[in-house]
Design a protein around this motif. Structure first.
Motif, short mmCIF file in Angstrom:
data_model
loop_
_atom_site.label_atom_id
_atom_site.label_comp_id
_atom_site.label_asym_id
_atom_site.label_seq_id
_atom_site.Cartn_x
_atom_site.Cartn_y
_atom_site.Cartn_z
N PRO A 342 0.74 -1.18 -0.04
CA PRO A 342 -0.09 -0.09 0.13
C PRO A 342 0.79 1.29 0.00
CG PRO A 342 0.12 -1.02 2.10
CD PRO A 342 0.73 -2.01 1.22
N HIS A 343 2.13 1.16 0.09
CA HIS A 343 2.96 2.41 0.31
C HIS A 343 3.85 2.37 -0.94
CE1 HIS A 343 1.34 2.94 4.16
NE2 HIS A 343 2.05 1.76 4.63
N TRP A 344 3.58 1.66 -2.24
CA TRP A 344 4.53 1.93 -3.32
C TRP A 344 3.88 2.98 -4.25
CZ3 TRP A 344 4.97 -2.03 -7.67
CH2 TRP A 344 5.85 -1.63 -8.75
N ALA A 345 4.43 3.73 -4.49
CA ALA A 345 3.97 5.07 -5.56
C ALA A 345 3.35 4.63 -6.61
CB ALA A 345 5.00 6.01 -5.37
N VAL A 346 4.08 3.78 -7.56
CA VAL A 346 3.69 3.39 -9.05
C VAL A 346 2.32 2.66 -9.09
CG1 VAL A 346 4.42 1.99 -10.78
CG2 VAL A 346 6.08 2.74 -9.31
N PRO A 347 1.78 2.20 -8.36
CA PRO A 347 0.50 1.67 -8.86
C PRO A 347 -0.43 2.78 -8.57
CG PRO A 347 0.81 0.65 -6.79
CD PRO A 347 2.47 1.35 -7.25
N PHE A 349 0.25 5.98 -9.44
CA PHE A 349 0.41 7.00 -10.33
C PHE A 349 -0.02 6.31 -11.72
CE2 PHE A 349 3.00 7.37 -14.43
CZ PHE A 349 3.01 8.59 -14.59
N ASP A 350 -0.12 4.97 -11.84
CA ASP A 350 -0.72 4.32 -12.99
C ASP A 350 -2.17 4.04 -12.97
OD1 ASP A 350 1.86 3.54 -14.27
OD2 ASP A 350 2.01 1.75 -13.49
N ARG A 351 -2.85 4.09 -11.91
CA ARG A 351 -4.25 4.43 -11.65
C ARG A 351 -4.51 5.71 -12.10
NH1 ARG A 351 -7.86 1.20 -8.66
NH2 ARG A 351 -8.69 3.22 -7.92
N ALA A 364 -8.14 11.23 -10.13
CA ALA A 364 -6.95 11.10 -10.65
C ALA A 364 -5.97 11.84 -9.84
CB ALA A 364 -6.86 11.52 -11.95
N LEU A 365 -6.38 13.28 -9.27
CA LEU A 365 -5.41 14.00 -8.58
C LEU A 365 -5.29 13.47 -7.16
CD1 LEU A 365 -4.11 16.73 -8.05
CD2 LEU A 365 -6.51 17.77 -7.51
N ASP A 366 -6.43 13.09 -6.66
CA ASP A 366 -6.15 12.11 -5.34
C ASP A 366 -4.97 11.05 -5.46
OD1 ASP A 366 -8.21 13.68 -4.13
OD2 ASP A 366 -9.70 12.32 -4.48
N VAL A 384 2.63 14.77 -14.53
CA VAL A 384 1.28 14.28 -14.58
C VAL A 384 0.18 14.90 -13.92
CG1 VAL A 384 -0.10 12.19 -14.77
CG2 VAL A 384 1.99 12.24 -15.82
N ARG A 385 0.74 15.19 -12.66
CA ARG A 385 -0.26 15.78 -11.63
C ARG A 385 -0.82 17.18 -12.21
NH1 ARG A 385 0.89 16.61 -5.27
NH2 ARG A 385 2.27 18.30 -6.05
N SER A 386 0.20 17.78 -12.87
CA SER A 386 -0.12 19.20 -13.45
C SER A 386 -1.21 19.10 -14.50
CB SER A 386 1.31 19.80 -14.00
OG SER A 386 1.40 19.34 -15.58
N LEU A 387 -1.13 18.02 -15.19
CA LEU A 387 -2.21 17.81 -15.99
C LEU A 387 -3.78 17.95 -15.37
CD1 LEU A 387 -3.48 17.19 -18.89
CD2 LEU A 387 -2.81 14.71 -18.77
#
Length: 536
Positions: A342-347, A349-351, A364-366, A384-387
């Protein structure tokens, strides 16, 4: 660090935290003998208690960090104690600098309190016990314990001073970084901490060389590797050097020479058939970056047969589903990975990338906020968060994230690898906003021109793309991806000869095998199309 942790054993749990001791602690007894050289039972007891106190103080120091982290809501995975010190393994770094300051300060504060207790014990023994110890043997024992208390007090002072050195990632370096982030922002804090830390680290290395303290020199190497993480360019250079010496496949991977990396990973699989998982996954990543989905899937499936819940394999499989636009299957796998880790960033980001595609911008922002909180130095996360901010109409936040991404790594932010180019699709307005801001500051930024050309090509604005590619080539004529990109736009504009000229240029400016092969395939396709037209 994972290999080092593998050489340790768990001795229990405290408030949900795994307490691990490293095998190097076995050397503490001979070190104690070397330092104290005891000649009698009192000397032996003093040496053993000193080493025991040293390890206990390190443990309590790490517990200070642990309890402080839990207080601010950050889970702690483990506390790791070894001969060179301790490590508190946080699930993720606190996002607020004030929380980082609190967590970093907690360890030295514990040692200050312990030093006070040891001084109190020393005074108690000398003022109330030694004067009334009539028995000579008892007098010697009390004096031994008094000396021990003073020595342990001094040890805690040393631990406080050493940990408060402004060298990242020591506590002092983390305190410095947190304070600088409060006043100057995250990216500036990275640079300031790096600049301040470097001379202190050099002084420690010099001290280790002069005193021939090899333990200190090993510790300095570890500090240097951690310090380099503050600057992605420096970290990349160090990683390239280390991989060149010890893992040539990783070296080619970091260079972006994926075909040669595949060859090396294949050789490693053949040489170590009993431990293939890491090499299969690395090779699968190379295949994905080269656009060879079938081969990537084959390697991923090999791993999942060996370890069905391997999070990285599941994540890669989900990313293949994204490329195939099977978003439901991808979301299921990413959610599964989140449950495993639950503390890995990549999933997260991909979601978020899928939610952006579905125009669910708030959700998406959350997800992106979580990804950034877990791994705050990934430029692509901010971009991507800027998008997401852009789509929600928050231009100020969008521009802040764009600037943060560029500050972290212009190379990774301005020009995307091929697998990420789909982010530009239907987002040309956001890409124009981003690159226009960069080019307004520096119209001759070849990376920004390259990225803007890619964004135009991915949205079928091929005439615009050709113009930006041409400007970028004038500034950086040795970049093969510029010729490939312009050639593909020429193809869409039915300018076959210009496309062929660009594709033929690729092998002359690069040694990367996968780019040469891509150019050859495009030339072959052009020749086949010409023959088909001529035969009609």
């Amino acid at each position: 660090m994972m290999k080092i942790l593998g050489w340790s054993w768990s001795v229990g749990r405290l408030r949900g935290v795994d307490i691990r001791l490293h095998f190097s602690l076995l050397f503490s007894v001979p070190i104690a003998y070397y330092l104290f050289k005891p000649t009698d039972i009192r000397g032996t007891v003093e040496a053993l208690l000193w080493v025991g106190g040293f390890l206990l103080f390190i443990f309590l120091h790490e517990l200070g960090h642990t309890f402080a982290a839990q207080f601010v809501g950050v889970p702690v995975k483990s506390v790791f104690i070894w001969i060179l010190g301790g490590l508190t393994n946080l699930a993720y770094k606190p996002e607020k600098p004030a929380s980082n300051l609190f967590v970093a300060s907690a360890g030295p504060l514990v040692n200050m309190f312990l030093a006070f207790l040891c001084v109190a014990a020393y005074l108690l023994l000398y003022l109330f016990f030694i004067p009334y110890s009539a028995n000579p043997e008892l007098f010697l024992w009390v004096q031994t314990f008094a000396n021990l208390a003073f020595s342990l007090a001094f040890l805690n002072v040393i631990l406080v001073v050493f940990n408060l050195l402004p060298v990242y990632p020591l506590d002092g370096g983390n305190i410095l970084h947190a304070l600088m982030e409060m006043f100057f922002g995250k990216s500036n804090a990275d640079w300031i901490t790096l600049v301040v830390s470097a001379p202190f680290l050099f002084a420690l290395i010099l001290l280790g060389v002069i005193t021939r303290d090899y333990i200190l020199l090993v510790f300095c190497v570890i500090i240097a590797l951690a310090l380099s993480s503050l600057n992605r360019s420096l970290l990349r250079k160090i990683n390239l050097g280390v991989n060149y010496l010890f893992k040539r496949a990783g070296y080619y991977y970091l260079l972006g020479d994926y075909e040669r990396a595949v060859q090396c990973f294949t050789q490693e699989i053949e040489n170590e058939p009993t431990h293939p998982i890491a090499n299969y996954l690395a090779r699968a990543s190379c295949y994905l970056l080269m656009g060879q989905k079938e081969r990537a899937v084959a390697d991923i499936e090999r791993v999942l047969k060996l370890e069905p819940n391997h999070p990285f394999a599941l994540e890669l499989r989900g990313e293949v589903y994204v490329l195939e636009k099977d978003y439901d299957a991808a979301m299921d796998l990413f959610s599964r990975v989140q449950n495993i880790n639950p503390h890995w960033a990549v999933p997260y980001f991909d979601r978020a990338s899928i939610l952006l595609e579905r125009k669910e911008y708030r959700s998406a922002l959350d997800e992106l906020n979580k990804a950034v909180s877990f791994q705050g130095r990934m430029p692509l996360f901010y971009l991507v968060r800027s998008l997401a901010h852009f789509r929600l109409g928050d231009l100020e936040s969008a521009h802040q994230d764009q600037d943060l991404a560029v500050q972290l790594s212009p190379e990774e932010t301005l020009v995307m690898v091929d697998i990420n180019l789909m982010l530009y699709e239907d987002n040309l307005d956001w890409a124009q906003d981003f690159y226009s801001r960069i080019l307004a500051k520096n119209p001759r930024d070849s990376l920004a021109l390259h990225g803007r050309a890619d964004s135009c090509r991915m949205n079928n604005e091929h005439e615009l793309a050709v113009g930006f590619y041409t400007r970028a080539i004038e500034l950086n004529p040795r970049e093969p991806r510029l010729y490939l990109g312009r050639g593909k736009s020429y193809l869409h504009l039915n300018e076959s000869e210009k496309a062929r000229s660009d594709f033929e240029k690729v092998p002359t400016v690069t040694d990367k095998l996968h780019l040469k092969r891509q150019a050859d395939e495009l030339i072959t396709r052009l020749a086949a199309a010409f023959e088909a037209t001529a035969s009609q």
